[in-house]
Write a protein that holds these residues in place. Structure first.
Motif, PDB file in Angstrom:
ATOM      1  N   LYS A 208       0.450  -1.669   0.014  1.00 19.19           N
ATOM      2  CA  LYS A 208      -0.070  -0.385   0.182  1.00 19.19           C
ATOM      3  C   LYS A 208       0.530   0.976  -0.350  1.00 19.19           C
ATOM      4  O   LYS A 208       2.471   1.062   0.363  1.00 19.19           O
ATOM      5  CB  LYS A 208      -0.508   0.302   1.174  1.00 19.19           C
ATOM      6  CG  LYS A 208      -2.305  -0.669   0.842  1.00 19.19           C
ATOM      7  CD  LYS A 208      -3.019  -0.881   2.567  1.00 19.19           C
ATOM      8  CE  LYS A 208      -3.953  -1.917   2.091  1.00 19.19           C
ATOM      9  NZ  LYS A 208      -4.810  -2.025   3.438  1.00 19.19           N
ATOM     10  N   PRO A 209       0.463   2.457  -0.448  1.00 20.27           N
ATOM     11  CA  PRO A 209       0.838   3.718  -0.372  1.00 20.27           C
ATOM     12  C   PRO A 209       1.408   4.049   0.831  1.00 20.27           C
ATOM     13  O   PRO A 209       0.547   4.186   2.355  1.00 20.27           O
ATOM     14  CB  PRO A 209      -0.052   4.865  -1.356  1.00 20.27           C
ATOM     15  CG  PRO A 209      -1.278   4.200  -2.027  1.00 20.27           C
ATOM     16  CD  PRO A 209      -1.393   2.378  -1.117  1.00 20.27           C
ATOM     17  N   VAL A 210       2.782   4.783   1.030  1.00 16.24           N
ATOM     18  CA  VAL A 210       3.415   5.283   2.769  1.00 16.24           C
ATOM     19  C   VAL A 210       3.534   6.530   2.119  1.00 16.24           C
ATOM     20  O   VAL A 210       4.708   7.266   1.376  1.00 16.24           O
ATOM     21  CB  VAL A 210       4.491   4.720   2.349  1.00 16.24           C
ATOM     22  CG1 VAL A 210       5.606   4.681   4.201  1.00 16.24           C
ATOM     23  CG2 VAL A 210       3.705   2.664   2.808  1.00 16.24           C
ATOM     24  N   VAL A 211       3.092   7.312   2.765  1.00 15.53           N
ATOM     25  CA  VAL A 211       3.215   8.313   3.510  1.00 15.53           C
ATOM     26  C   VAL A 211       3.809   9.013   4.720  1.00 15.53           C
ATOM     27  O   VAL A 211       3.727   8.707   5.618  1.00 15.53           O
ATOM     28  CB  VAL A 211       2.018   9.750   3.503  1.00 15.53           C
ATOM     29  CG1 VAL A 211       2.312  11.095   3.282  1.00 15.53           C
ATOM     30  CG2 VAL A 211       1.383   9.496   1.655  1.00 15.53           C
ATOM     31  N   THR A 212       5.565   9.551   5.187  1.00 18.48           N
ATOM     32  CA  THR A 212       6.267  10.255   5.595  1.00 18.48           C
ATOM     33  C   THR A 212       6.295  11.518   5.672  1.00 18.48           C
ATOM     34  O   THR A 212       6.280  11.633   4.685  1.00 18.48           O
ATOM     35  CB  THR A 212       6.963   9.296   6.237  1.00 18.48           C
ATOM     36  OG1 THR A 212       6.644   7.534   5.741  1.00 18.48           O
ATOM     37  CG2 THR A 212       8.158   9.339   6.894  1.00 18.48           C
ATOM     38  N   GLU A 213       5.970  12.362   6.877  1.00 13.30           N
ATOM     39  CA  GLU A 213       6.051  13.652   6.894  1.00 13.30           C
ATOM     40  C   GLU A 213       7.129  14.210   6.903  1.00 13.30           C
ATOM     41  O   GLU A 213       8.245  13.059   7.853  1.00 13.30           O
ATOM     42  CB  GLU A 213       5.517  14.272   8.137  1.00 13.30           C
ATOM     43  CG  GLU A 213       5.617  15.900   8.065  1.00 13.30           C
ATOM     44  CD  GLU A 213       4.622  16.321   8.644  1.00 13.30           C
ATOM     45  OE1 GLU A 213       4.657  17.310   9.282  1.00 13.30           O
ATOM     46  OE2 GLU A 213       3.496  15.731  10.073  1.00 13.30           O
ATOM     47  N   ARG A 214       8.191  14.495   5.945  1.00  9.59           N
ATOM     48  CA  ARG A 214       9.420  15.547   6.503  1.00  9.59           C
ATOM     49  C   ARG A 214       9.572  16.650   7.014  1.00  9.59           C
ATOM     50  O   ARG A 214       8.364  17.431   6.842  1.00  9.59           O
ATOM     51  CB  ARG A 214      10.165  15.085   4.871  1.00  9.59           C
ATOM     52  CG  ARG A 214      10.045  13.524   5.003  1.00  9.59           C
ATOM     53  CD  ARG A 214      11.121  12.739   5.657  1.00  9.59           C
ATOM     54  NE  ARG A 214      11.223  10.913   4.795  1.00  9.59           N
ATOM     55  CZ  ARG A 214      11.725  10.325   5.658  1.00  9.59           C
ATOM     56  NH1 ARG A 214      11.598  10.725   6.854  1.00  9.59           N
ATOM     57  NH2 ARG A 214      11.901   9.310   5.625  1.00  9.59           N
ATOM     58  N   ARG A 215      10.631  16.766   7.206  1.00  7.47           N
ATOM     59  CA  ARG A 215      10.979  18.435   7.607  1.00  7.47           C
ATOM     60  C   ARG A 215      10.909  19.120   6.572  1.00  7.47           C
ATOM     61  O   ARG A 215       9.612  20.630   6.718  1.00  7.47           O
ATOM     62  CB  ARG A 215      12.404  18.690   7.493  1.00  7.47           C
ATOM     63  CG  ARG A 215      12.718  20.649   8.244  1.00  7.47           C
ATOM     64  CD  ARG A 215      14.149  20.514   9.185  1.00  7.47           C
ATOM     65  NE  ARG A 215      15.262  19.910   7.834  1.00  7.47           N
ATOM     66  CZ  ARG A 215      15.689  21.326   7.212  1.00  7.47           C
ATOM     67  NH1 ARG A 215      15.248  22.362   6.863  1.00  7.47           N
ATOM     68  NH2 ARG A 215      16.616  20.366   6.312  1.00  7.47           N
ATOM     69  N   LYS A 216      10.555  19.695   4.897  1.00  7.82           N
ATOM     70  CA  LYS A 216      10.346  20.568   4.230  1.00  7.82           C
ATOM     71  C   LYS A 216       8.841  18.942   3.217  1.00  7.82           C
ATOM     72  O   LYS A 216       8.995  19.404   2.085  1.00  7.82           O
ATOM     73  CB  LYS A 216      11.602  20.556   3.245  1.00  7.82           C
ATOM     74  CG  LYS A 216      12.380  21.412   4.133  1.00  7.82           C
ATOM     75  CD  LYS A 216      13.626  22.134   2.944  1.00  7.82           C
ATOM     76  CE  LYS A 216      14.731  22.439   3.801  1.00  7.82           C
ATOM     77  NZ  LYS A 216      16.189  23.343   2.630  1.00  7.82           N
ATOM     78  N   GLY A 217       8.076  19.021   3.669  1.00  6.89           N
ATOM     79  CA  GLY A 217       6.790  17.922   3.032  1.00  6.89           C
ATOM     80  C   GLY A 217       6.946  16.597   3.278  1.00  6.89           C
ATOM     81  O   GLY A 217       7.347  16.412   4.471  1.00  6.89           O
ATOM     82  N   TYR A 218       6.464  15.914   2.533  1.00 10.95           N
ATOM     83  CA  TYR A 218       6.198  14.832   2.820  1.00 10.95           C
ATOM     84  C   TYR A 218       7.246  13.605   1.209  1.00 10.95           C
ATOM     85  O   TYR A 218       6.857  13.261   0.584  1.00 10.95           O
ATOM     86  CB  TYR A 218       4.868  14.048   2.267  1.00 10.95           C
ATOM     87  CG  TYR A 218       3.600  15.097   3.325  1.00 10.95           C
ATOM     88  CD1 TYR A 218       3.679  14.941   4.438  1.00 10.95           C
ATOM     89  CD2 TYR A 218       3.286  16.482   3.210  1.00 10.95           C
ATOM     90  CE1 TYR A 218       2.431  15.304   5.412  1.00 10.95           C
ATOM     91  CE2 TYR A 218       3.201  17.402   3.507  1.00 10.95           C
ATOM     92  CZ  TYR A 218       2.218  16.510   5.773  1.00 10.95           C
ATOM     93  OH  TYR A 218       1.802  17.278   6.152  1.00 10.95           O
TER      94      TYR A 218
END
Length: 260
Positions: A208-218
């Motif tokens: 499944k798609p995975v989204v991880t938050e980063r300092r400058k976006g995702y």
């Protein structure tokens, strides 16, 4: 007494023939047509005078979405895709419909122009206020312009996923059968023959798609199927809607009913 040989018939006319041929060649050089491949791959032949003065084809007033169609025709024409512009201008050759989406602001509209034939052209375009018109199909740079012009903002993982899917689907080449996979079960395989081996491959490889938050976006990791292959896309979605990423092949030579 030495006799001068008689001149060969036609010998004296050779310089004249050469001069005429040279003049004809010079004339041809002055009007050599230039190829216009266009962004969409169509090739038209235009003389320099035609290229400089020709206007976009007109759109009938009774066409569906006449104003939006006119704007897209103009954008295609000015970008060099003149064969496609002529097709889009004709409601008999191509129809248009509004496509719902979760990315564009409400004052913007996503349109799909699609021909009536089984292998006809198709184009996504976005239209907005002040006659803003942006072509998207086969134009990732068009989406970047759209993100700026429409002021797309990404402030959640769900919005980052929606933007990713929008980008991957709307900027692709619509002549290729491609779709976003939300899981292994979304993959399409042949309706004929044994596909159990391919199903096992997909079950192991596709997540499944995975989204991880980063300092400058995702950061987003997702999978798409392109005809008989599956590819993994890993990229970044910034807060101002910009998207960048790369594809990595995962599975090839899947048993499918169509390669396009």
């Amino acid at each position: 007494m030495r006799h001068h040989p008689h001149p060969r018939p036609g010998r004296a006319s050779v310089p004249i023939r050469i001069a005429v041929a040279a003049l004809a060649a010079a004339t041809m050089i002055g009007c050599t047509p230039t190829a216009d491949p266009g962004k969409d791959g169509q090739q038209t032949m235009e003389t320099p005078s035609e290229s400089a003065s020709a206007a976009p084809p007109g759109v009938p007033g009774d066409a569906d979405h006449p104003e939006e169609r006119r704007r897209v025709v103009r954008e295609l024409w000015e970008s060099g895709s003149r064969d496609t512009a002529r097709i889009v201008a004709s409601p008999e050759s191509m129809h248009v419909k509004t496509v719902e989406n979760d990315v564009l602001p409400k004052e913007w509209e996503l349109l799909l122009f699609q021909g009536s034939g089984p292998h006809s052209a198709a184009i996504y375009a976005a239209v907005g206020p002040r006659e803003s018109t942006i072509l998207l199909s086969r134009r990732p740079e068009g989406y970047a312009k759209l993100a700026d012009t429409a002021e797309i903002r990404v402030d959640s993982a769900d919005k980052a996923m929606a933007v990713t899917e929008f980008f991957l689907d709307k900027t692709r080449d619509l002549s290729v059968h491609q779709f976003f996979l939300r899981g292994p079960d979304d993959a399409e395989l042949s309706r004929f023959g044994d596909v159990s081996k391919a199903e096992d491959q997909i079950a192991r490889a596709v997540k499944k798609p995975v989204v991880t938050e980063r300092r400058k976006g995702y950061q987003v990791v997702a999978f798409v199927q392109r005809a008989d292959r599956i590819e993994r896309w890993k990229g970044t979605v910034t807060g101002d809607g910009k998207v960048s990423g790369t594809f990595t092949p995962v599975i090839t030579d899947l048993p499918v009913d169509t390669l396009r």
